[in-house]
Enzyme design. Structure first.
Site, PDB file in Angstrom:
ATOM      1  N   ARG A  21       0.835  -1.209   0.000  1.00  0.00           N
ATOM      2  CA  ARG A  21       0.000   0.000   0.000  1.00  0.00           C
ATOM      3  C   ARG A  21       0.870   1.260   0.000  1.00  0.00           C
ATOM      4  NH1 ARG A  21      -5.369  -1.420   3.609  1.00  0.00           N
ATOM      5  NH2 ARG A  21      -5.846  -3.425   2.626  1.00  0.00           N
ATOM      6  N   LYS A  76      -2.705  -7.486   3.257  1.00  0.00           N
ATOM      7  CA  LYS A  76      -2.118  -6.182   2.990  1.00  0.00           C
ATOM      8  C   LYS A  76      -0.670  -6.118   3.450  1.00  0.00           C
ATOM      9  CE  LYS A  76      -4.290  -4.391   7.207  1.00  0.00           C
ATOM     10  NZ  LYS A  76      -5.304  -3.466   7.733  1.00  0.00           N
ATOM     11  N   CYS A  89     -12.360   0.021  16.471  1.00  0.00           N
ATOM     12  CA  CYS A  89     -12.308  -1.440  16.560  1.00  0.00           C
ATOM     13  C   CYS A  89     -10.864  -1.861  16.775  1.00  0.00           C
ATOM     14  CB  CYS A  89     -12.883  -2.086  15.286  1.00  0.00           C
ATOM     15  SG  CYS A  89     -11.735  -2.105  13.885  1.00  0.00           S
TER      16      CYS A  89
END
Length: 567
Positions: free
Chosen positions: A140, A212, A478
């Site tokens: 990313r 990822k 979260c």
């Protein structure tokens, strides 16, 4: 012994059948619906977008209201005024009229309807940027210290970040087919189905990575990008004013699932020293080893940190060396020892100045008291600064001439924007993820809750004489940890509806994990819980001891006793 093949996660099947990330996205874009099917939802992430719904309106008569978050990949967070303005235009024209600066030096647009998805992504590309690989099971956005300086070191690490981003980007033409050409042209282009994976995706192959992958580059004196939280971290090694290479760290990652003991946050482990000329090839080798050996059966334990935990860094290094084709040197003694958030005025060293503007939680919107977007529009229109995004969701306005410094401050005050020097220390060092209402994973409020909590903390901290002490407070809705809460001095993580786990004992420097101090703390009790910790810190700290160092030294049980004694 059973010879049955392992049962892969459903996402692996979607990737395998996707024709290199194309799936049925072009057909779905033409369909008269406001959302995509299950398989394409996974593929869209690789293209830089997530399907979301407004969770505040789920119980409304119309049911779920779908829209899309679009993330632009911006290596090192460097962009022009024109590119910044283009995103402001898009958030007003197609989004929900707000723009988010992220914890990875990127930009997110929220609330984009499906009918405008293709146009928005195409417009981002027209301004010289891309959304490809901003999300998904690939490398990313590559982070690095964004500061603009006249020395060659900053230029080199930022150039390395760009080179890594380009080298590790997916090569598939599916992105272009889906978003950048008309439907007829796209259908006529080669679909790549008959090519071997090594021809289409020489690094990733047909099914890309198990999960990822994140890369960040830091300077020893400035770990502003949290290098130890990255899957692959690079710490610059400088000798006699020249950058000779990097100490590579591997296996950092914040996400965890409390109900699954097999998951955990982790800081990267130091692996090897890599010469500057070998960075791309060794980084590629790290990615390939993770590609071939990462867990594809269970996405909860698919990040590189779990492979490192299973193998150990020595075995992993040996596999990287084999893939690279040569042995690597041990890390030098160089390590991170400083952190600069780059707020306020800083001399670039070339006769011009940069101004770090604190943007609380990265959200740009216009309201009756503060007009963030209008302010940036005027700054970009009149002063045309280069803009650098920080990992704390703020912006650095670069290339300000000395004579224009008063003009910049005048524009800020005209639009009700507090100058960074007026922002309290606790607010300046805090950040939150998006949380509700758009994130599908969020359990509790985050971005909408933290500012109010900071309001409640400012007076008690001033009364304790701690209002100038720097410590990080990071909140996530979260346990996925997008705002990097697990290495912060204080982490607030959503655990149940309206309740948070309070972590303490991390470090401003980002090189130590924190621990759970209290669990399932109701939102209305979070600030009083933190004030008790601050009071104990004030009464029992050692000389020059930071908040994180104090909490780490005394530990949970002793801290509980000290909080009680200080009540």
């Amino acid at each position: 012994m059973s010879t049955d093949a392992p049962k892969l996660s459903p996402v692996e099947g979607f990737k395998d059948e996707s024709r290199y990330l194309r799936g049925t996205i072009p057909d779905e874009l033409k369909a008269d619906t406001d959302h995509f099917g299950k398989g394409d939802l996974q593929l869209l992430k690789f293209h830089g977008t997530y399907q979301q719904d407004d969770r505040d309106s789920r119980k409304s008569p119309g049911g779920k209201s779908y829209s899309f978050m679009i993330r632009t990949r911006i290596p090192s967070g460097v962009l022009t005024s024109e590119q910044f303005l283009a995103h402001l235009d898009l958030c007003d024209e197609f989004g929900n009229s707000t723009m988010k600066l992220t914890t990875r030096q990127a930009i997110q647009l929220h609330g984009v309807p499906k009918t405008d998805l293709k146009t928005t992504i195409a417009r981002i590309n027209e301004c010289g940027l891309s959304t490809l690989a901003a999300c998904g099971d690939v490398n990313r956005n590559v982070m690095s210290c964004p500061a603009k300086r006249s020395d060659s070191i900053h230029d080199e690490i930022q150039s390395t970040a760009l080179a890594l981003a380009m080298h590790l980007a997916p090569r598939t033409i599916s992105y272009r087919q889906c978003w950048l050409v008309d439907d007829e042209t796209g259908e006529k282009q080669l679909l790549q189905d008959e090519k071997a994976p090594e021809e289409v995706e020489p690094i990733y192959g047909k099914t890309y990575l198990p999960r990822k992958f994140k890369i960040g580059i830091a300077l020893p004196e400035d770990n502003c990008i949290d290098v130890y939280t990255q899957d692959l971290g690079l710490i610059a090694v400088v000798r006699d004013g020249k950058l000779i290479g990097y100490n590579f760290t591997v296996g950092g990652g914040m996400g965890t699932t409390p109900s699954a003991a097999k998951t955990f946050p982790a800081l990267g482990k130091r692996m090897a020293f890599v010469k500057s000329e070998d960075v791309l090839k060794v980084a590629e080798a790290v990615v390939i080893v993770q590609r071939d050996h990462g867990n594809r059966e269970d996405r909860k334990i698919a990040r590189l940190k779990y492979l490192i935990a299973d193998w150990g860094v020595e075995k992993f290094r040996a596999a990287v060396e084999k893939q690279f084709g040569a042995p690597l040197d041990d890390c030098t003694e160089d390590d991170v020892h400083g952190f600069d958030d780059h707020m306020g005025w800083q001399d670039q060293g070339d006769g011009k100045w940069s101004y770090g503007l604190n943007v609380e939680n990265g959200r740009l919107s216009d309201g009756p008291e503060r007009q963030w977007k209008a302010c940036f529009r005027e700054i970009c229109g009149e002063l045309k600064p280069e803009i650098r995004l920080t990992s704390h969701q703020s912006a650095i306005l670069c290339d300000i001439a000395p004579d224009d410094k008063p003009k910049l401050i005048e524009i800020l005050k005209k639009h009700g924007i507090p100058v960074s020097e007026e922002v309290s220390t606790v607010r300046r060092w805090s950040m939150a993820c998006v949380g509700l209402p758009t994130c599908g994973l969020s359990i509790t409020e985050s971005e909408r809750a933290l500012p109010g909590m900071i309001d409640e903390l400012e007076a008690p901290l001033a009364k304790l004489g701690l209002d100038k002490d720097a410590f990080t407070i990071r909140m996530t809705g979260c346990p996925n940890g997008c705002a990097r809460p697990y290495n912060a001095d204080i982490g607030l993580v959503g655990k149940a509806k309206g309740k948070y786990t309070v972590f303490v004992g991390g470090a401003l420097l980002g090189n130590r994990l924190n621990y759970i101090f209290r669990d399932l703390v109701p939102a209305e009790e979070v600030t009083s819980t933190l004030v008790s910790v601050f009071t104990a810190y004030k009464n029992y700290r050692q000389e020059s001891e930071t908040l994180g160092d104090f909490c780490a030294r005394v530990g949970k049980e002793e801290l509980e006793k000290l909080c009680t004694a200080s009540a």
